[in-house]
Design a protein around this motif. Sequence first.
Motif, mmCIF file in Angstrom:
data_model
loop_
_atom_site.group_PDB
_atom_site.id
_atom_site.type_symbol
_atom_site.label_atom_id
_atom_site.label_comp_id
_atom_site.label_asym_id
_atom_site.label_seq_id
_atom_site.Cartn_x
_atom_site.Cartn_y
_atom_site.Cartn_z
ATOM 1 N N VAL A 36 0.853 -1.189 0.000
ATOM 2 C CA VAL A 36 0.000 0.000 0.000
ATOM 3 C C VAL A 36 0.893 1.245 0.000
ATOM 4 O O VAL A 36 1.859 1.312 0.771
ATOM 5 C CB VAL A 36 -0.910 0.011 1.252
ATOM 6 C CG1 VAL A 36 -1.769 1.264 1.287
ATOM 7 C CG2 VAL A 36 -1.779 -1.240 1.295
ATOM 8 N N VAL A 38 2.074 4.702 1.058
ATOM 9 C CA VAL A 38 1.956 5.670 2.163
ATOM 10 C C VAL A 38 3.026 6.726 1.921
ATOM 11 O O VAL A 38 4.088 6.711 2.543
ATOM 12 C CB VAL A 38 2.127 5.010 3.560
ATOM 13 C CG1 VAL A 38 0.833 4.384 4.019
ATOM 14 C CG2 VAL A 38 3.226 3.981 3.580
ATOM 15 N N GLY A 41 5.579 8.280 4.334
ATOM 16 C CA GLY A 41 6.714 7.579 4.953
ATOM 17 C C GLY A 41 6.437 7.130 6.372
ATOM 18 O O GLY A 41 7.304 6.550 7.032
ATOM 19 N N ARG A 42 5.212 7.419 6.846
ATOM 20 C CA ARG A 42 4.774 6.904 8.154
ATOM 21 C C ARG A 42 3.413 6.266 7.935
ATOM 22 O O ARG A 42 2.516 6.915 7.390
ATOM 23 C CB ARG A 42 4.637 8.043 9.179
ATOM 24 C CG ARG A 42 5.921 8.790 9.480
ATOM 25 C CD ARG A 42 5.633 10.074 10.276
ATOM 26 N NE ARG A 42 4.848 11.026 9.483
ATOM 27 C CZ ARG A 42 4.387 12.187 9.947
ATOM 28 N NH1 ARG A 42 4.613 12.546 11.209
ATOM 29 N NH2 ARG A 42 3.696 12.997 9.169
ATOM 30 N N VAL A 43 3.235 5.022 8.371
ATOM 31 C CA VAL A 43 1.934 4.386 8.223
ATOM 32 C C VAL A 43 1.218 4.390 9.575
ATOM 33 O O VAL A 43 1.829 4.132 10.621
ATOM 34 C CB VAL A 43 2.059 2.951 7.655
ATOM 35 C CG1 VAL A 43 2.834 2.021 8.577
ATOM 36 C CG2 VAL A 43 0.675 2.357 7.365
ATOM 37 N N VAL A 44 -0.065 4.752 9.534
ATOM 38 C CA VAL A 44 -0.913 4.727 10.732
ATOM 39 C C VAL A 44 -1.688 3.413 10.696
ATOM 40 O O VAL A 44 -2.257 3.066 9.655
ATOM 41 C CB VAL A 44 -1.877 5.935 10.728
ATOM 42 C CG1 VAL A 44 -2.772 5.918 11.960
ATOM 43 C CG2 VAL A 44 -1.084 7.226 10.663
ATOM 44 N N ILE B 26 7.219 4.849 15.715
ATOM 45 C CA ILE B 26 7.033 6.274 15.997
ATOM 46 C C ILE B 26 6.045 6.447 17.141
ATOM 47 O O ILE B 26 6.227 7.276 18.020
ATOM 48 C CB ILE B 26 6.540 7.012 14.726
ATOM 49 C CG1 ILE B 26 7.603 6.903 13.619
ATOM 50 C CG2 ILE B 26 6.228 8.472 15.036
ATOM 51 C CD1 ILE B 26 7.139 7.433 12.275
ATOM 52 N N LEU B 27 4.969 5.650 17.144
ATOM 53 C CA LEU B 27 3.993 5.691 18.238
ATOM 54 C C LEU B 27 3.510 4.271 18.503
ATOM 55 O O LEU B 27 2.971 3.620 17.611
ATOM 56 C CB LEU B 27 2.810 6.601 17.864
ATOM 57 C CG LEU B 27 1.756 6.813 18.968
ATOM 58 C CD1 LEU B 27 2.331 7.652 20.105
ATOM 59 C CD2 LEU B 27 0.512 7.491 18.390
ATOM 60 N N ILE B 35 1.815 4.360 14.912
ATOM 61 C CA ILE B 35 2.462 4.974 13.746
ATOM 62 C C ILE B 35 3.842 4.346 13.577
ATOM 63 O O ILE B 35 4.616 4.250 14.529
ATOM 64 C CB ILE B 35 2.583 6.503 13.908
ATOM 65 C CG1 ILE B 35 1.203 7.112 14.237
ATOM 66 C CG2 ILE B 35 3.147 7.138 12.639
ATOM 67 C CD1 ILE B 35 1.244 8.611 14.473
ATOM 68 N N VAL B 36 4.111 3.865 12.366
ATOM 69 C CA VAL B 36 5.346 3.132 12.077
ATOM 70 C C VAL B 36 6.040 3.781 10.880
ATOM 71 O O VAL B 36 5.389 4.094 9.873
ATOM 72 C CB VAL B 36 5.018 1.652 11.745
ATOM 73 C CG1 VAL B 36 6.285 0.873 11.407
ATOM 74 C CG2 VAL B 36 4.273 0.999 12.907
ATOM 75 N N ALA B 37 7.343 3.954 10.991
ATOM 76 C CA ALA B 37 8.105 4.535 9.885
ATOM 77 C C ALA B 37 8.262 3.520 8.758
ATOM 78 O O ALA B 37 8.692 2.384 8.987
ATOM 79 C CB ALA B 37 9.487 4.973 10.376
ATOM 80 N N VAL B 38 7.886 3.910 7.555
ATOM 81 C CA VAL B 38 8.145 3.117 6.347
ATOM 82 C C VAL B 38 8.750 4.064 5.318
ATOM 83 O O VAL B 38 8.069 4.541 4.413
ATOM 84 C CB VAL B 38 6.866 2.435 5.792
ATOM 85 C CG1 VAL B 38 6.561 1.160 6.534
ATOM 86 C CG2 VAL B 38 5.650 3.358 5.869
ATOM 87 N N PRO B 39 10.065 4.324 5.487
ATOM 88 C CA PRO B 39 10.716 5.365 4.684
ATOM 89 C C PRO B 39 10.555 5.142 3.185
ATOM 90 O O PRO B 39 10.606 6.089 2.406
ATOM 91 C CB PRO B 39 12.194 5.272 5.102
ATOM 92 C CG PRO B 39 12.287 4.283 6.212
ATOM 93 C CD PRO B 39 10.946 3.703 6.475
ATOM 94 N N GLY B 41 7.950 4.559 1.609
ATOM 95 C CA GLY B 41 6.708 5.130 1.078
ATOM 96 C C GLY B 41 5.712 4.088 0.598
ATOM 97 O O GLY B 41 4.644 4.421 0.096
ATOM 98 N N VAL B 43 4.056 0.444 2.227
ATOM 99 C CA VAL B 43 4.060 -0.474 3.364
ATOM 100 C C VAL B 43 3.619 -1.851 2.877
ATOM 101 O O VAL B 43 2.684 -1.984 2.087
ATOM 102 C CB VAL B 43 3.163 0.044 4.515
ATOM 103 C CG1 VAL B 43 1.703 0.158 4.108
ATOM 104 C CG2 VAL B 43 3.302 -0.855 5.749
ATOM 105 N N LEU B 139 3.698 -5.655 9.438
ATOM 106 C CA LEU B 139 4.021 -4.587 8.497
ATOM 107 C C LEU B 139 5.512 -4.604 8.195
ATOM 108 O O LEU B 139 6.311 -5.041 9.036
ATOM 109 C CB LEU B 139 3.651 -3.215 9.091
ATOM 110 C CG LEU B 139 2.208 -3.040 9.577
ATOM 111 C CD1 LEU B 139 2.028 -1.643 10.175
ATOM 112 C CD2 LEU B 139 1.228 -3.273 8.448
#
Lengths: 313, 313
Positions: A36, A38, A41-44, B26-27, B35-39, B41, B43, B139
Amino acid sequence: MSVAESGEFGLIARITARLGAQPSTILGPGDDAAIVAVPDGRVVASTDVLVEGRHFRRDWSSALDVGHRAAAANLADIAAMGAVPNALLVAFCGPPDLDVRWAEELTDGLAAEAERAGAAVVGGDISASPVLTVAVTALGDLRGREPVLRSGARAGDTVALAGRIGYAAAGYTVLSRGFRTPKALVEAYRRPAVPYSAGPAAAELGATSMIDVSDGLLADAGHVASASRVVLDIDRDAFAIPEQMRDAAAALGVDPYSWILTGGDDHALLATFPPGVEPPELFQIIGSVSEGSGVTVDGKPYGDGPLGWEHFR
Amino acid sequence: MSVAESGEFGLIARITARLGAQPSTILGPGDDAAIVAVPDGRVVASTDVLVEGRHFRRDWSSALDVGHRAAAANLADIAAMGAVPNALLVAFCGPPDLDVRWAEELTDGLAAEAERAGAAVVGGDISASPVLTVAVTALGDLRGREPVLRSGARAGDTVALAGRIGYAAAGYTVLSRGFRTPKALVEAYRRPAVPYSAGPAAAELGATSMIDVSDGLLADAGHVASASRVVLDIDRDAFAIPEQMRDAAAALGVDPYSWILTGGDDHALLATFPPGVEPPELFQIIGSVSEGSGVTVDGKPYGDGPLGWEHFR
């Protein structure tokens, strides 16, 4: 035909044939994982599970209704971060003798609700189980904005609400007393009407905190109050009781404010805004934030009962 | 203490206190969504569900084992796309009388397996249910590489495998006949040893297709063959039968190759590589790709039985 007769791969083929895609869907069902977009660069990401007999009853809700509700509960969590939902993954467990049409209609409900929010069902898993269970994970994109957490409310902020409140609880009471009307309340219990666009709109205008109201208005206001270390005071007169709700409450001998203040499952969005900021469309001001801790109604503690719903009661 | 006595919010507090984080987190748990970093872009996301009595038995596997297996089954799907896993979300349903320690140990297993793969448990949901059910969503991030799909195998490619194969099926047979040894096989059934790093390494070297072996080697090779419209031929002699597996097979009257060729749940990674490319560390060549359709063993169709596991049988 039962899901057992259809077989695992047959059922998967029937389900995936009913799914759509969104521009963000890079790879849908059929491989080891979905992909998917995103761009932020951050997925919620958020997960919610619905269990038959606990979160839904097949004699009260159609498969289509359950699909809408399972999707809405998750998509609302993404919107409550100020993010834009883009994908759902679904783990579905059902008894082997379940009619495949039930699974297909559940899929249609999930897909239709996802589409309302701009998302698509991109993957999942199925298994036999004695208990019908639907676990949904929703994903979303922040579009360059900072997330709106529960912890940012400050004294002086206004408290505002977007979406219906008390309807689902009223519908639940109506159904549990054996009635099927008023239809507006029963339908609201079956399918929440989540104001998805209000989440990103609130973030855009600088909302200081936000939460999806799933446990009940006062219970969820309590989560914001506790994370932000402030008091959220709710103004009871901000809520006009709709006529159908007032009539149903009178007929059933219920205080309609108990539906509004402690009922969950409408998935309204509760947010706080800095002083002087006009909340965006769909939001209505329902209270204010001050120093202290906890939640009050018209400046006083509310009743003695529980403020909302606990899932292991 | 039971989970009902602990209460929903009490149990959530106990569970989240046991979780770690990764730099990509991230959270974590506690707000409406993680919230997770997926640099990259994009996921990568996959969901798998485990149901008591179907995927695990509490008298065969500890809560810790179930946690490891539930996490591994999902993390392996991310690795099989060539991606690096970074987060898990977990929906957990259990009976109200379940001991909280079981839920805590499940959490420890999930968290430990996630850490092995470089991921963290970032969120989830819990509910009461008559049937213990664990639905996990994993993820991951592609780190700028293209995903490795099931559909890219070409005639002339080599077929290679990373990770144990047949061990989990052998352990399952041992347990189902009432034995608890050989320990190496039983432990392999309880906890897969997934070669997570082999997935991104294969992608880096230009693997043309890849799949997580969860349904059985031939069944999953069949998924690649069908998506790629080619034949995958498996060389039986590529597999040396380990001594403990040979002894157990003899004692139980089983052909050990049936474990290797049709047993699932080891979560090995099966990949194809272009001619002339040496597969990366952890991979072993086990066959070749040619024109046609289907899966063969030593050039011939294998047996008459099912090639693997169907979940609605």
